[in-house]
Write a protein that holds these residues in place. Structure first.
Motif, PDB file in Angstrom:
ATOM      1  N   PRO A 170       2.837   3.875  -1.726  1.00 51.18           N
ATOM      2  CA  PRO A 170       2.972   4.250  -3.142  1.00 51.18           C
ATOM      3  C   PRO A 170       4.394   4.205  -3.644  1.00 51.18           C
ATOM      4  N   LYS A 173      -3.893   7.425  -7.941  1.00 54.58           N
ATOM      5  CA  LYS A 173      -4.485   6.124  -8.268  1.00 54.58           C
ATOM      6  C   LYS A 173      -4.307   5.819  -9.749  1.00 54.58           C
ATOM      7  N   TYR A 174      -4.592   6.823 -10.548  1.00 52.44           N
ATOM      8  CA  TYR A 174      -4.479   6.639 -11.991  1.00 52.44           C
ATOM      9  C   TYR A 174      -3.051   6.296 -12.363  1.00 52.44           C
ATOM     10  N   TRP A 229     -11.124   2.124 -12.460  1.00 45.13           N
ATOM     11  CA  TRP A 229     -10.437   3.397 -12.248  1.00 45.13           C
ATOM     12  C   TRP A 229     -11.188   4.561 -12.871  1.00 45.13           C
ATOM     13  N   GLU A 231      -5.493  12.781  -5.413  1.00 45.38           N
ATOM     14  CA  GLU A 231      -5.576  11.361  -5.088  1.00 45.38           C
ATOM     15  C   GLU A 231      -6.001  10.563  -6.306  1.00 45.38           C
ATOM     16  N   ALA A 232      -6.905  11.135  -7.092  1.00 43.47           N
ATOM     17  CA  ALA A 232      -7.295  10.456  -8.327  1.00 43.47           C
ATOM     18  C   ALA A 232      -6.089  10.311  -9.242  1.00 43.47           C
ATOM     19  N   ARG A 285       0.821  -1.212   0.000  1.00 40.36           N
ATOM     20  CA  ARG A 285       0.000   0.000   0.000  1.00 40.36           C
ATOM     21  C   ARG A 285       0.851   1.257   0.000  1.00 40.36           C
ATOM     22  N   LYS A 307     -13.454   6.655  -2.878  1.00 38.86           N
ATOM     23  CA  LYS A 307     -13.492   5.199  -2.794  1.00 38.86           C
ATOM     24  C   LYS A 307     -14.280   4.710  -3.997  1.00 38.86           C
ATOM     25  N   ASP A 366     -13.654   7.273 -10.856  1.00 41.02           N
ATOM     26  CA  ASP A 366     -12.877   8.048  -9.892  1.00 41.02           C
ATOM     27  C   ASP A 366     -12.019   9.102 -10.585  1.00 41.02           C
ATOM     28  N   VAL A 398      -1.668   4.465   0.722  1.00 40.98           N
ATOM     29  CA  VAL A 398      -2.806   4.653  -0.166  1.00 40.98           C
ATOM     30  C   VAL A 398      -4.122   4.432   0.554  1.00 40.98           C
ATOM     31  N   LEU A 415      -2.187   2.562 -11.184  1.00 34.47           N
ATOM     32  CA  LEU A 415      -2.894   1.518 -11.942  1.00 34.47           C
ATOM     33  C   LEU A 415      -2.506   1.546 -13.410  1.00 34.47           C
TER      34      LEU A 415
END
Lengths: 102, 482, 201
Positions: free
Chosen positions: A30, B166-167, B230, B162-163, A28, A101, B233, A94, B170
């Motif tokens: 990053p 994540k992007y 993904w 944060e998006a 988790r 979410k 989001d 993360v 992934l």
């Protein structure tokens, strides 16, 4: 220099690739996830160099060189985003990312 | 080993001609940054948008010229054929319309940086459409992705950053998976050219493994259903121009790659095995994307899910691997471009910088406050739902005919079911907008803004109506084999 | 023999990257991994790539990682690693898992062995001459003739990285949280409006 069978190299690169995937999926942090992506890219490079040697074609070397360049750019952007997200907070995790979410 | 073979690739002016649209766009980005340095602060936004639009229009002119002169540049590394030119045109149009929303970026964001990154992302997507070998494909994809990671993070809202994170994580994993597929393709065939994949060594299971990994990457970047998580989001978190760009231009680049692999690099003997997963993924996307769109309360999320369904329709047309399917898929891509970007333009016209124009609550009773915008939004949603007289209806009719033509009756039925579900999702929004309003619904949004989104709304309305009445299906689009 | 030694080192360092308790240990393990990989490249006569691997990966990328770790842990109490999904396995179990993975992939790859090309023996390559397989001269000639286009595109990619980082991180003074008061007020007004709508209908 004695060079072994190609399948040995492919095996090795596949194992390293799986370890990289494990790093991205299971961790988790990053930073470690980004390092997992680097492992995956390096596994691809290993396979590229081995295939290149087997076919006697240096296109694979060029490809690996480009992958290294892209990996450097990706690390720069990725680390910048991590700094921007986490600079104010002490924890790098993360699971703290709770606003979105899926 | 500096062989004659290497020197055969003498580069001529014709090679650069094929790349000229991309060079103009990438160079335009540099001009945007330079002018940003020279001009006073007040002129930054307008100069960035104007320069960006100019370079895109200029590139469009070169594309029109390249359409009729197919050419395999750099020894087949970049294929400027009718197929890639149409896709490049779609990307140029989508980027141009997205640029018109740039003022929705926050004040502190350097608009020149944003515009330059958007232009570079567009040139990456355009490189993908014409990629004739894996090297160009990989570099185009990464150029696009890297610019998008940075663009997604360009907002001070924590959600946006944060998006972006994540992007980044992934998507770079998906890129690596796709890269491993490419490496195995090289290992099996000994070549990086797409044309070499037509004749893989017979009975080689590794070839299927390689294609499988490749398709996983493609499906992730297209946001097709098992790999779509993904998308909502990132669409919600990213700044509006970036979301608009991602919904069309990114998809167009990847659709071009998918089409080229299906149409040029699929050996005849393996066609059944290769096309089956595409069939399944298209069917899942059409149904699940539209089902999930039913319950969304944010228009950006809703457009993300609807985009999943719409891309599913296009991929369904590829699943037959017929020439007709490719032409109609390209037409539907244009239809999707104008309908979706039109909807985004309405959101942009309603947004203030806190990006509140995307929440469904802000649309309650919109018809009484801003009747023109409500009408435009309804028109685009009707188009997305596939009802006449819009281009959505015509496009879907053509898609349906091509799917039936390819003999996929069950897929055609699923397409109709998906459309029926989507009508509900879009009708819900139209009902909210036209519901009688007794009290003033507040929103920080709805402030008067630049006229730019209105230009986008006008262009898209005319196109959605015009193409619906006179469908101009591109003809010379079969990919060049080199 | 050399191959098996390198393979064990590569897998062990990769496992260490994934399982390390602190990111800084991961970076050290990654460094070992990259250097070992460079040795493998040399053994496959990819000399130029081996040098690039050391210079770019170990010299640039890993240093970047170290800088970020230092930046994020300075000014705060400690650099915590959040709860991982990685199960806490005892060392033998981990060892067994990796061995199983290797065995599965190895047998799978050997099933494919007959369809893979055979590696050309070194004796058939022009080793030692300036134009040898994998040498800088050959690599450069290829990069600037037949593969010129990809090389040009990397310029754009590096440009995107530079501008992207500047735009992302350049303006630190305004890294302020959003105006919560204002957002809350807007949400409240909206809620009330919706409630009123509900009562009226």
């Amino acid at each position: 220099m004695a060079v072994g069978e190609l399948s040995n190299y492919v095996t090795l690169s596949a194992v390293l690739f799986f370890l990289g995937v494990a790093g991205v999926i299971l961790r988790r942090n990053p930073l470690v996830m980004l390092m997992g992506v680097e492992l995956m890219l390096n596994a691809s490079n290993l396979a590229l160099v081995a295939f290149s040697r087997a076919w006697g074609s240096m296109v694979g070397h060029i490809f690996a060189f480009l992958v290294i360049t892209v990996a450097a750019a990706e690390a720069a952007i990725g680390l910048a985003i991590i700094v921007v997200v986490f600079h104010r907070s002490a924890r790098v995790d993360v699971d703290d990312v709770t606003i979105l979410k899926g | 080993m500096i062989t004659a073979a290497a020197l055969q690739h003498a580069i001529t002016a014709a090679d650069w001609e094929a790349l000229r649209p991309i060079i103009w766009i990438a160079g335009g980005a540099l001009a945007v940054l330079l002018f940003d340095l020279c001009l006073p602060r007040g002129a930054h936004r307008i100069s960035s948008v104007l320069l960006g639009v100019t370079s895109l229009v200029w590139a469009g002119g070169f594309l029109v010229r390249n359409y009729h002169t197919p050419y395999a540049a750099f020894g087949g590394a970049f294929l400027s054929d009718g197929f890639s030119v149409v896709f490049q045109g779609a990307i140029v149009l989508a980027t141009l319309l997205s640029l018109l929303f740039v003022y929705t970026f926050e004040e502190r964001i350097s608009s020149a940086g944003a515009v330059a990154l958007l232009l570079w992302a567009a040139s990456g997507a355009m490189l993908m459409t014409g990629a004739g070998n894996l090297l160009i494909l990989f570099l185009g994809l990464e150029l696009l992705s890297l610019a998008l990671y940075a663009l997604c993070g360009m907002a001070s809202r924590r959600a946006a950053r944060e998006a972006a994170l994540k992007y980044l994580l992934l998507s770079s994993m998906a890129s690596a998976v796709m890269l491993y597929g490419m490496v195995l393709l090289f290992g099996v065939t000994g070549s990086v050219n797409f044309s070499a994949f037509l004749a893989p060594p017979p009975g080689n299971p590794l070839y299927l493994v390689a294609l499988g990994l490749f398709y996983v990457g493609v499906a992730f970047k297209l946001g097709l259903v098992p790999f779509h998580i993904w998308m909502p989001d990132v669409f919600e978190g990213a700044p509006l121009p970036v979301t608009a760009f991602m919904s069309v231009a990114t998809k167009a680049g990847m659709l071009a790659v998918l089409a080229r692999i299906i149409y040029v690099a699929t050996p005849a003997g393996l066609a059944n095995k290769v096309l089956l997963p595409i069939w399944v993924v298209a069917a899942l996307s059409m149904i699940i994307g539209n089902l999930a769109a039913l319950s969304q309360s944010n228009l950006k999320r809703l457009l993300a899910y609807s985009g999943i369904g719409q891309i599913g329709y296009i991929v369904a047309a590829f699943a037959g691997a017929t020439a007709l399917g490719l032409r109609y898929a390209l037409f539907y891509l244009l239809a999707y471009l104008f309908m979706t970007l039109g909807a985004f333009a309405v959101i942009a016209a309603l947004s203030d910088q806190a990006d509140e124009g995307a929440r469904l609550v802000s649309y309650a009773g919109l018809a009484h406050r801003r009747p023109m915008l409500a009408a435009a939004m309804s028109f685009f949603l009707i188009g997305l739902a596939g009802l006449p007289p819009t281009v959505g209806f015509m496009g879907k009719l053509l898609l349906l005919s091509s799917v039936l033509n390819a003999g996929y009756i069950s897929l055609a039925v699923l397409l109709i079911v998906g459309t029926a579900i989507s009508i509900y999702a879009y009708a819900k929004i139209i009902r909210v907008m036209y519901a009688p309003m007794r009290h003033e619904v507040v929103a920080g949004a709805m402030s008067a803004t630049w006229p730019l989104p209105w230009i986008a709304i006008a262009i898209c309305s005319v196109a959605v109506l015009g193409l619906g009445l006179y469908p101009l299906v591109p003809s010379a689009v079969l990919p060049l084999v080199k | 023999m050399l191959f098996w030694f390198l393979a064990v080192a590569l897998i062990a360092s990769a496992v260490a990257v994934v399982t390390a308790a602190k990111p800084v240990y991961s970076v050290i393990a990654l460094l070992a991994h990259f250097v070992t990989l460079a040795v493998v490249y040399v053994s496959l006569s990819a000399e130029f790539l081996a040098v690039t691997q050391i210079l770019v990966y170990s010299g640039a990328i890993l240093i970047l990682f170290l800088f970020v770790i230092a930046l994020l842990s300075s000014g705060v109490d400690s650099f915590e690693v959040g709860p991982d999904r990685l199960p806490k396995l005892p060392m033998p179990a981990l060892f067994a898992l990796v061995i199983t993975l290797v065995a599965i992939v190895f047998s799978a790859a050997h099933a494919f062995a007959h369809v893979l090309p055979v590696i050309t023996p070194t004796s058939q390559l022009a080793v030692g001459s300036a134009a040898a397989f994998g040498s800088v001269a050959t690599f450069g000639a290829m990069l600037f003739t037949s593969q010129l286009l990809p090389f040009e595109i990397t310029a754009l990619i590096l440009m995107v990285a530079v501008i992207g980082v500047v735009v992302l991180a350049g303006d630190h003074a305004t890294l302020t949280p959003p105006d919560h008061e204002r957002l809350r007020a807007i949400r409240r007004r909206e809620r009330e409006a919706i409630l009123r709508e509900g009562e009226a209908s």
